[in-house]
Design a protein around this motif. Structure first.
Motif, PDB file in Angstrom:
ATOM      1  N   ARG A   1       0.810  -1.223   0.000  1.00  0.00           N
ATOM      2  CA  ARG A   1       0.000   0.000   0.000  1.00  0.00           C
ATOM      3  C   ARG A   1       0.842   1.271   0.000  1.00  0.00           C
ATOM      4  N   ASP A   2       2.144   1.123   0.268  1.00  0.00           N
ATOM      5  CA  ASP A   2       3.033   2.283   0.219  1.00  0.00           C
ATOM      6  C   ASP A   2       3.489   2.606  -1.198  1.00  0.00           C
TER       7      ASP A   2
ATOM      8  N   GLN B   1      -3.972  -7.534  -3.245  1.00  0.00           N
ATOM      9  CA  GLN B   1      -5.036  -6.724  -3.841  1.00  0.00           C
ATOM     10  C   GLN B   1      -6.209  -7.613  -4.238  1.00  0.00           C
TER      11      GLN B   1
END
Length: 448
Positions: free
Chosen positions: A95-96, A125
């Protein structure tokens, strides 16, 4: 044409990407008799050595490879990154990654993507067909989606990663056995999903290659006691890649690539120990263990691998270098890094890269001010626990290199010359006829 295309009545070209983390092209190219499948792929398609990115660390490389943009856009610079405006650090996860992944472009185009074992993709995901995250994931139960795919992997005895601690033993037998077992489980999962033939993009990574290189690469280069075990492992990799290639339908192009090269490790270089020795870095207490323990007298500090930050007033919480002295301070540090020599008299730095020459984008505010690309043999470490010696050795005998990464494309029309990691994503998109804007990526398609 695959079953999935037949069912939909469509005829889109497809790609199967196989990552071989940390594999240098010269290893495969110099041993054609040991690796006949890579040799055939090179002669019938296109192949060559490519450059990695700055810095050549897997946590930064895979986001760059899978997006086609530099860390200034992905927001990921290494295994450990610094919070903006803070001395707090964190380990970047999926997510970064702030840039668009290649499988997101495929999904947005109405096609299907299966993504297996790519580093820096946890948590998985749910907008893709199926995914199991790679390096740094806590376990298959949390790293795979959808649930039925997770259950399949459990039944296969799938492994996220090899037990790298076994590589610390003097006797590498158990480590090599574990590496083979991990590789086999990965291949079984790849084979199962590839054979299902319901995907448009298959993107899978063998990371065990990087692990084996870290502990056995010098044995290979210098004819050590584990050289045959090393080559035997890679013969298995060659066998698996050959079997994958042979199984693919005609509408699928195979792409095989590594994220960086590899070379023998001679010395670990403890960069913060060097900074402390040279008067650039000091600590607030004797029990320092992390970046937040540095004192306000510090002028510079380092994070792995070879990233150097000026302790800048107004940017760092206890910045000691005034903004009007930034350029002068950085130039001074750069000159000292360029002059640094190892115990054998060789220069540690092959080159020292300034921030603006490597990083650009919306997330360059946490970029390092300088990055050292080391000469072969010098593995750049950081750490804040007060290593007394600048140069040392550890259990590893192999290290990442910026040069000599690997790229194979099973298409003779791909031109692999003056290529770097950023060119892979646009090449895959072109192979799949997925539209993208040239301005959205730092690389360029290799198709003629």
């Amino acid at each position: 044409m695959g079953l999935f295309d037949r069912l939909r009545g469509e005829d889109h070209p497809r790609v199967a990407f196989i990552g071989i983390d940390g594999v240098p092209f010269s290893l495969l190219d110099d041993n054609p008799d040991r690796f006949p499948n890579f040799t055939a792929l090179a002669s019938e398609g296109s192949a060559g050595s490519i450059e990695s990115i700055v810095p050549p660390e897997s946590s930064a490389c895979w986001p760059a490879l899978t997006t086609g943009v530099n860390p200034g856009e992905t927001g990921v610079y290494g295994f450990q990154d610094r919070e903006n405006g803070s001395y707090d650090t964190y380990v970047p996860m999926g997510r970064d990654v702030q840039a668009t992944r290649i499988w997101d472009r495929v999904t947005d185009a109405g096609r299907e993507a299966s993504v297996l074992n790519v580093p820096v993709t946890f948590p998985p995901q749910r907008n893709v067909q199926r995914m199991v995250s790679g390096f740094l994931s806590p376990g298959v139960d949390k790293a795979a989606t959808p649930d039925e795919f997770r259950d399949e992997l459990d039944e296969l005895g799938y492994r996220i990663d090899v037990n790298a601690k076994l590589g610390h033993d003097d006797d590498k037998t158990e480590f090599v056995e574990d590496a083979h077992k991990t590789l086999e489980r990965r291949y079984e999962a790849f084979e199962k999903i590839l054979g299902r033939d319901d995907w448009d993009l298959f993107f899978g990574v063998f990371m065990t290659t990087d692990r084996v290189n870290h502990f056995l690469f010098k044995d290979y280069e210098e004819d050590g006691e584990n050289r045959e075990a090393f080559l035997d492992f890679y013969e298995t990799v060659d066998e698996y890649v050959g079997a994958i290639r042979a199984s693919l339908p005609d509408d699928v192009t195979l792409v095989v690539a590594s994220d960086h090269g590899f070379t023998s490790l001679d010395y670990e270089v403890h960069c913060n120990a060097w900074l402390e020795e040279r008067g650039w870095l000091s600590y607030e207490n004797d029990d320092h263990e992390e970046l937040g323990d540095i004192s306000d007298d510090t002028r510079a500090y380092s994070l792995i691998p070879g990233r150097f930050y000026v302790n800048l007033e107004g940017r760092e919480p206890r910045g000691s270098v005034p903004k009007d002295e930034y350029e002068e301070t950085r130039d001074e540090l750069k000159a000292e890094l360029e002059a640094l020599e190892g115990p054998d008299g060789r220069k540690v730095a092959e080159r020292v890269v300034e921030k603006e020459d490597a990083f650009r984008g919306d997330h360059d505010d946490i970029a390092p001010d300088l990055v050292v690309v080391p000469n072969h043999g010098f593995d750049l470490k950081s750490g804040f626990k007060g290593d007394k010696d600048v140069f040392g050795t550890g259990p590893r005998n192999g290290m990442h290199s910026f040069d000599n990464a690997t790229l194979y494309v099973d298409d003779p029309d791909a031109s692999i010359e003056n290529v770097d990691l950023y060119d892979i994503a646009p090449t895959i998109l072109d192979l799949m006829d997925v539209e993208y804007s040239r301005a959205e990526v730092d690389g360029a398609s290799l198709l003629k």
